[in-house]
Enzyme design. Sequence first.
Site, mmCIF file in Angstrom:
data_model
loop_
_atom_site.group_PDB
_atom_site.id
_atom_site.type_symbol
_atom_site.label_atom_id
_atom_site.label_comp_id
_atom_site.label_asym_id
_atom_site.label_seq_id
_atom_site.Cartn_x
_atom_site.Cartn_y
_atom_site.Cartn_z
ATOM 1 N N SER A 108 0.971 -1.306 -0.002
ATOM 2 C CA SER A 108 -0.237 -0.087 -0.120
ATOM 3 C C SER A 108 1.111 1.197 -0.036
ATOM 4 O O SER A 108 1.819 1.381 -0.935
ATOM 5 C CB SER A 108 -0.768 -0.178 1.226
ATOM 6 O OG SER A 108 -1.891 1.025 1.152
ATOM 7 N N HIS A 150 -8.645 -1.643 -3.839
ATOM 8 C CA HIS A 150 -6.990 -1.393 -3.248
ATOM 9 C C HIS A 150 -6.489 -2.757 -2.855
ATOM 10 O O HIS A 150 -7.080 -3.585 -2.263
ATOM 11 C CB HIS A 150 -7.209 -0.454 -2.017
ATOM 12 C CG HIS A 150 -5.852 0.044 -1.611
ATOM 13 N ND1 HIS A 150 -4.906 0.473 -2.495
ATOM 14 C CD2 HIS A 150 -5.234 -0.167 -0.222
ATOM 15 C CE1 HIS A 150 -3.872 0.756 -1.814
ATOM 16 N NE2 HIS A 150 -3.931 0.476 -0.476
ATOM 17 N N ASP A 165 -9.317 0.710 -7.601
ATOM 18 C CA ASP A 165 -8.539 1.361 -6.460
ATOM 19 C C ASP A 165 -9.189 2.745 -6.055
ATOM 20 O O ASP A 165 -8.941 3.387 -6.917
ATOM 21 C CB ASP A 165 -7.176 1.230 -6.470
ATOM 22 C CG ASP A 165 -6.535 1.546 -5.322
ATOM 23 O OD1 ASP A 165 -7.303 2.169 -4.161
ATOM 24 O OD2 ASP A 165 -5.378 1.248 -4.935
#
Length: 408
Positions: free
Chosen positions: A258, A381, A353
């Site tokens: 991330s 995501h 995302d």
Amino acid sequence: MPQWILGDRFETTYPHKGSIKALWETKWKFCASKSIYPFHDGAFEDFEPIFEKLIAENINDAFSDAYTNAFLPIASSLESQAAEALNYGHPDKAAELYRRASVVLRISRFPYVSPNSRPENSIKRVAFDRQKDVYLKAASLWNPIIKEEIIPHKHAAGKDGAQIPIYIRLPDEASHGPVPVVLIMTGLDGYRPDNSQRTHEIINRGWATVIVEIPGTADSPADPADPESPDRLWSSVLDYMAQRPEFDMTRVAVWGLSAGGFYAIRAACTHRDRLVGSMAHGPGSHHFLNPDWLRKVNDHEYPFTITDSWAEKYGYDSTEEFIQNAQKKFSLVETGVVDQPNCRLLLLNGVDDGVVPIEDCLVLFNHGGPKEGRFFEGMVHMGYPNSLPVSYKWLEEVLSPNKTEVKN
């Protein structure tokens, strides 16, 4: 304004926004029941009464003390049960209970812990410190164990701190000679004690793992306001790793998660001669810092608001200053970082995302050296769960190309 691939959803307020009740009923209850992010390693029965309490008492602000306090009694109960199990000679049960307590504490300190926070003024820091303690109690009972090392930040400069806390897990194979290493760069809300399953998978493949927090989060010593502080951070970590006989420094791969994906991309360029590969999983690179994106992202899939945490993570005193200025200062495109050559670099994400736009992966194919990519239609995501088998397969090709495939 860009025409985002996210399409109409860019302007949409996602259904879990607005209240803890909506978050629990439309999103998190399912995640908790399946032990998936952010409840991985957790148990549903630990969380249901906590969220019933939050809903009944109308506690909706995850940044509030009231939110964090709602989790602490169950965490304490699990810790006590774990200590009792250990006292009665049941280490496996104790490890399970300590692990569950760690996950309860993880959600209690969501969504962000600042390196500047202190126990005397931040209950989330208190919860995070407790999480680390109980997690290492659990990990000390595993085989192989996870150990914390506090290493010198020998390349520190400016406002960097002097020490770097890292977690290390070594496979049995490391006792017979150096093994490949996966360097995990953590995210905005996931820190060192939040990667158990990854370390299990890595260890099962005969590789070691080193886990380090990214600038502006948790216990990272790197100056969050300095775009070059991560380069110094990774140099210090890699130099330390080179001193350890267990690590094969000719086979080191990065896995950035991330927000950590941003640093995996950067390291693929700045440390390309020290890495055999870098995997940026759910990464931002440029467009996620676009003011237009930042003005809508709080309405998207992230459980809570995110821009205030991002602002502090990047060293800004105000969110508005971050929105107006961060792209020029930190973008890997604007600053020319990705115009350099890179080591093997895999970009992974879901096309839908809403935290960082898929454009942040696509733009990189027009800069620097060749890239690899795998993007999942209809996924949000990180592209879970489809992205995980791809992750391990790619790491196997990079780190152990001649080894028999290990199942996921």
